[in-house]
Design an enzyme around this catalytic site. Sequence first.
Site, PDB file in Angstrom:
ATOM      1  N   GLU A 500      42.111  53.971  12.151  1.00 46.16           N
ATOM      2  CA  GLU A 500      40.942  54.862  12.061  1.00 46.16           C
ATOM      3  C   GLU A 500      40.295  54.811  10.686  1.00 46.16           C
ATOM      4  O   GLU A 500      39.907  55.840  10.121  1.00 46.16           O
ATOM      5  CB  GLU A 500      41.323  56.302  12.431  1.00 46.16           C
ATOM      6  N   GLY A 501      40.171  53.624  10.124  1.00 48.31           N
ATOM      7  CA  GLY A 501      39.591  53.463   8.795  1.00 48.31           C
ATOM      8  C   GLY A 501      40.687  53.357   7.769  1.00 48.31           C
ATOM      9  O   GLY A 501      41.288  54.365   7.377  1.00 48.31           O
TER      10      GLY A 501
END
Length: 557
Positions: A500-501
Amino acid sequence: MLLLWLVVLVIGAAYLTHRRLAPLQILGIMAAYVLLMGIFSSAPGWLLALIWVVLALKIALVALPEWRRKVFTGPVFSWFQRTLPPMSQTEREAIDAGTVWWDGELFSGRPDWRTLLAYPAPKLTEEEQAFIDGPTEALCAMVSDWQIGQDLDLPPEAWDHIKQHGFFALIIPKEYGGKGFSAYAHSQVAMKLATRSGDLASTVMVPNSLGPAELLLHYGTDEQRNHYLPRLARGDEIPCFALTGPLAGSDAGAMPDTGIICKGQWNGEEVLGLRLNWEKRYITLGPVATLLGLAFKAYDPDHLLGDEEQLGISLALIPTDTPGVDIGKRHLPLGAAFMNGPNSGKDVFVPLSFLIGGQAMLGKGWMMLMNCLSVGRSISLPAVGTGAAKYTSLVTGQYANIREQFNVPLAAFEGIQESLARIGGNAWLMDSARLLTAKAVDLGEKPSVLSAILKYHLTERGRECIQHAMDVHGGKAIIMGPNNYLGRNWQGAPIFITVEGANILSRNLMIFGQGAIRCHPFVLNEMALAGREDRDQALREFDDLLMKHVMFAAGNA
């Protein structure tokens, strides 16, 4: 005495600037003070003359805007236009995504702490508390983290329980058969599951974070919502979302996956649709998903929809049994057992109605993703990191009290106490940040910057807590087996740093980059003016913003 006069002049000017007085007011007060200084102090004439020259230049810059634009703002604007790198539409949508909330107050230089303290503390409803005390506790009791690691899967009864009790539907409104829980309740459930098993938490988190359900809620057509959301709520459909690929990880906008506008056969009729080709990897729930959310770049080379050929990033929902879809060999992320794997598609034809939001949302996928990521990133992984901090606080504190060396408990040693203090302090801080940001989401915010701060710091601090716990436990934590309650947490910590990043990306591009631009009251507007073609009008607006920016920076300094 002369030194005292000068010190008062400097401090007084700084104070007035900090109080956000208008520039001419500040300069007028300073001029009056310097006049008194010339009358009552022993300042030499050359010093007074120098001060008057500086004041006169400042007054001219403030009071004569045409002259200011010619000698100061114009050259600065030209330099700014040359220096600022060109911004693509994808980059602009990423910067513009989400909302600015309390983070904007922090950048004001004079945050109103009463605003922060006035936000009510989040609370669970009776229904939400009952869900945590009932189905969530029961699900935790069904699984053994060690056994999940041996079987590389959740037990069948856990999968059934997840579907039966709506764990995939925490964010789906009740009118579609979901739970309709608050962001705070969603965070509480994810945190509780993470203290039992990271694989269990990951399985539940993904459908409630960035996935088809949230995208459908915000952007889907009524027909799509009415068809898919009840099926997702019941667990008839297992969703995943395919964004990352072999050539596009952090730079998701560089994805090579394509969707070509064309005509094709669907249910015996010729319809306008997309011919999709893609290759994705690291997709959580991909190996078991029945409904695939897909990000790709759409093109219209034959101009079937209009003059534009490059339509931009778009999102579609693809049933995984669609001809041409291939679910590849499952990944094993550092031995973790949550379902994760690649998928690809070759010449997969789907109608335009498969686009999330229909044809109207064609090319708007990046905006959709950025806005939804800002919400999901606020909840899921911060809950996991906080769960790690609370869990390690519990087990390490207990172990340090019962394990003895040199005839005293480990907790009596200052070195152990240091580790315990760091774990406990982090747990308190992380939980506070988690609660505040969950409350922001429940208030309707989409905190893109705060979510990046939370994702970065809470996963990093969670890993730090696990590391301290490993140090205190020593040999007990490094020999794998059913009684090792830390080893798999240590193995899985880098996963939450990465997904997620990736944290390095989040820190540099989102917290410092997007954060400094979005939360600052002037920078984003100044950047927009740099790309304007009507230079004269843009310069006038830039001049006004720059003066405010200078006073803002001086006041904060």
